[in-house]
Design a protein around this motif. Sequence first.
Motif, PDB file in Angstrom:
ATOM      1  N   SER A  57      45.198  41.331  44.149  1.00 49.18           N
ATOM      2  CA  SER A  57      44.462  41.076  43.079  1.00 49.18           C
ATOM      3  C   SER A  57      43.299  41.937  42.787  1.00 49.18           C
ATOM      4  CB  SER A  57      43.819  39.757  43.050  1.00 49.18           C
ATOM      5  OG  SER A  57      44.946  38.578  43.039  1.00 49.18           O
ATOM      6  N   ARG A  58      42.715  42.642  43.969  1.00 48.11           N
ATOM      7  CA  ARG A  58      41.462  43.532  44.021  1.00 48.11           C
ATOM      8  C   ARG A  58      42.067  44.948  43.578  1.00 48.11           C
ATOM      9  NH1 ARG A  58      38.218  46.504  43.251  1.00 48.11           N
ATOM     10  NH2 ARG A  58      36.334  46.678  44.161  1.00 48.11           N
ATOM     11  N   HIS A  59      43.176  45.182  43.995  1.00 50.77           N
ATOM     12  CA  HIS A  59      43.684  46.360  43.522  1.00 50.77           C
ATOM     13  C   HIS A  59      44.132  46.626  42.126  1.00 50.77           C
ATOM     14  CE1 HIS A  59      43.408  47.109  47.786  1.00 50.77           C
ATOM     15  NE2 HIS A  59      44.685  46.775  48.084  1.00 50.77           N
ATOM     16  N   LEU A  60      44.070  45.570  41.313  1.00 50.33           N
ATOM     17  CA  LEU A  60      44.537  45.653  39.707  1.00 50.33           C
ATOM     18  C   LEU A  60      43.602  46.426  39.045  1.00 50.33           C
ATOM     19  CD1 LEU A  60      45.608  41.896  39.044  1.00 50.33           C
ATOM     20  CD2 LEU A  60      47.214  43.958  39.554  1.00 50.33           C
ATOM     21  N   HIS A  61      43.929  46.808  37.975  1.00 50.63           N
ATOM     22  CA  HIS A  61      42.951  47.386  36.952  1.00 50.63           C
ATOM     23  C   HIS A  61      42.166  46.206  36.689  1.00 50.63           C
ATOM     24  CE1 HIS A  61      41.263  50.115  34.185  1.00 50.63           C
ATOM     25  NE2 HIS A  61      41.508  49.661  33.082  1.00 50.63           N
ATOM     26  N   HIS A  62      40.655  46.559  36.773  1.00 49.70           N
ATOM     27  CA  HIS A  62      39.754  45.349  36.673  1.00 49.70           C
ATOM     28  C   HIS A  62      39.937  44.496  37.823  1.00 49.70           C
ATOM     29  CE1 HIS A  62      38.455  47.170  32.663  1.00 49.70           C
ATOM     30  NE2 HIS A  62      39.573  47.153  32.317  1.00 49.70           N
ATOM     31  N   GLY A  63      40.138  44.906  38.869  1.00 50.30           N
ATOM     32  CA  GLY A  63      40.638  44.043  40.047  1.00 50.30           C
ATOM     33  C   GLY A  63      39.516  43.125  40.524  1.00 50.30           C
ATOM     34  N   LEU A  64      38.419  43.822  40.425  1.00 50.50           N
ATOM     35  CA  LEU A  64      37.047  43.023  40.905  1.00 50.50           C
ATOM     36  C   LEU A  64      36.870  41.944  39.938  1.00 50.50           C
ATOM     37  CD1 LEU A  64      34.675  43.144  43.047  1.00 50.50           C
ATOM     38  CD2 LEU A  64      33.433  44.586  41.564  1.00 50.50           C
ATOM     39  N   PHE A  65      37.136  42.040  38.692  1.00 51.05           N
ATOM     40  CA  PHE A  65      36.574  40.908  37.690  1.00 51.05           C
ATOM     41  C   PHE A  65      37.752  39.934  37.897  1.00 51.05           C
ATOM     42  CE2 PHE A  65      37.735  38.947  33.543  1.00 51.05           C
ATOM     43  CZ  PHE A  65      36.482  38.254  33.456  1.00 51.05           C
ATOM     44  N   TRP A  66      39.092  40.089  38.133  1.00 50.21           N
ATOM     45  CA  TRP A  66      39.996  39.103  38.263  1.00 50.21           C
ATOM     46  C   TRP A  66      39.850  38.293  39.735  1.00 50.21           C
ATOM     47  CZ3 TRP A  66      41.540  38.570  33.812  1.00 50.21           C
ATOM     48  CH2 TRP A  66      41.750  39.548  32.949  1.00 50.21           C
ATOM     49  N   THR A  67      39.456  39.279  40.523  1.00 48.17           N
ATOM     50  CA  THR A  67      39.185  38.464  42.100  1.00 48.17           C
ATOM     51  C   THR A  67      37.954  37.540  41.811  1.00 48.17           C
ATOM     52  OG1 THR A  67      40.199  40.281  43.090  1.00 48.17           O
ATOM     53  CG2 THR A  67      38.785  38.976  44.378  1.00 48.17           C
ATOM     54  N   PHE A  68      37.102  37.747  41.211  1.00 53.22           N
ATOM     55  CA  PHE A  68      35.643  37.081  40.878  1.00 53.22           C
ATOM     56  C   PHE A  68      35.978  35.843  40.179  1.00 53.22           C
ATOM     57  CE2 PHE A  68      32.111  40.043  42.198  1.00 53.22           C
ATOM     58  CZ  PHE A  68      32.469  40.250  43.386  1.00 53.22           C
ATOM     59  N   LEU A  69      36.848  36.243  39.350  1.00 54.14           N
ATOM     60  CA  LEU A  69      37.242  35.015  38.225  1.00 54.14           C
ATOM     61  C   LEU A  69      38.026  33.929  39.063  1.00 54.14           C
ATOM     62  CD1 LEU A  69      38.150  33.581  35.416  1.00 54.14           C
ATOM     63  CD2 LEU A  69      40.007  35.037  35.448  1.00 54.14           C
ATOM     64  N   LEU A  70      38.992  34.295  39.830  1.00 50.45           N
ATOM     65  CA  LEU A  70      39.668  33.439  40.445  1.00 50.45           C
ATOM     66  C   LEU A  70      38.847  32.456  41.484  1.00 50.45           C
ATOM     67  CD1 LEU A  70      43.135  34.952  40.858  1.00 50.45           C
ATOM     68  CD2 LEU A  70      42.497  33.469  39.105  1.00 50.45           C
ATOM     69  N   LEU A  71      38.047  33.395  42.469  1.00 47.75           N
ATOM     70  CA  LEU A  71      37.423  32.659  43.459  1.00 47.75           C
ATOM     71  C   LEU A  71      36.231  32.051  42.879  1.00 47.75           C
ATOM     72  CD1 LEU A  71      36.721  35.763  45.899  1.00 47.75           C
ATOM     73  CD2 LEU A  71      38.174  33.745  46.250  1.00 47.75           C
ATOM     74  N   GLY A  72      35.687  32.372  41.790  1.00 47.50           N
ATOM     75  CA  GLY A  72      34.703  31.597  41.099  1.00 47.50           C
ATOM     76  C   GLY A  72      35.205  30.315  40.605  1.00 47.50           C
ATOM     77  N   SER A  73      36.212  30.281  40.083  1.00 45.26           N
ATOM     78  CA  SER A  73      36.890  29.171  39.544  1.00 45.26           C
ATOM     79  C   SER A  73      37.343  28.089  40.565  1.00 45.26           C
ATOM     80  CB  SER A  73      38.148  29.571  38.699  1.00 45.26           C
ATOM     81  OG  SER A  73      37.677  30.335  37.464  1.00 45.26           O
ATOM     82  N   ILE A  74      37.891  28.686  41.689  1.00 50.97           N
ATOM     83  CA  ILE A  74      38.164  27.848  42.753  1.00 50.97           C
ATOM     84  C   ILE A  74      36.871  27.125  43.330  1.00 50.97           C
ATOM     85  CG2 ILE A  74      39.024  27.853  45.083  1.00 50.97           C
ATOM     86  CD1 ILE A  74      40.855  30.158  44.069  1.00 50.97           C
TER      87      ILE A  74
END
Length: 264
Positions: free
Chosen positions: A126-143
């Motif tokens: 997830s971190r290696h995706l384009h905008h991966g930092l955003f997606w990772t923080f989104l999932l972690l933040g929501s969890i």
Amino acid sequence: MKQRLTTGIIAGVLFLGFCMLGGPWYHGLVLLMALIGYYEFVKMTGVKPFSGVALIGYAGIVSMVFPWEMVWDARPLSLFQISWIIMLVLMTASVVTKNRLPINTIAMLFIGVLYIGTGFYYIAESRHLHHGLFWTFLLLGSIWASDAGAYFVGKWIGKNKLWPSISPNKTVEGALGGIVIAIATAVVFALVSDGLLSWQRAILIGVACAVVGQMGDLIQSAYKRVYNIKDSGNLLPGHGGILDRCDSWIVVFPFVHILMLLPY
């Protein structure tokens, strides 16, 4: 609670720091967490954590989570191919040992490879995706929002037990509170995403993080109850082990990728 908060803050800051660094630093940390998680899982099953059959499982975890793309242009084998090979090798071990390693033990070790290896693979990817930092923080933040919401709403107004035979402290009110707060958190991410994430998709992701994340917690509680243990390990004071802390992560991250909920 004080110890739990202190450990959570320190561990969270360290993890998020590595996440912001990205690249091999983050991926290496995730691989280490996966190996520790499998160590905890093997111990729970009653198998010696550094026995020959356990080493097969560790090899499977490394094969799944290792950042192959940073060394070669592509992964040499898919997750499915690795899973099938590890399954065959483990089942062969049962034959070679003349059932001294019974098939139910082999099955549990294989489930551990699939469960932990796939989960941490998607956490890293997830971190290696384009905008991966955003997606990772989104999932972690929501969890994390779901976890906090379920805990505090449950303490505040929780009366009806959610699943008392598995986790006696969880309540229906807490679970619903966790869903609402996870959705609100995901929508906030959408509002600050500059069009990267729509609020409609944010709601779906928030629901997935809360519902699947809470199921991940219950899954962990269920198999710990089978083995009559409180925590998977003691690495994180107040939290238990890696699997105790990441029980929601390792089901949410694969779920949102497999169902293609992230708009990448």
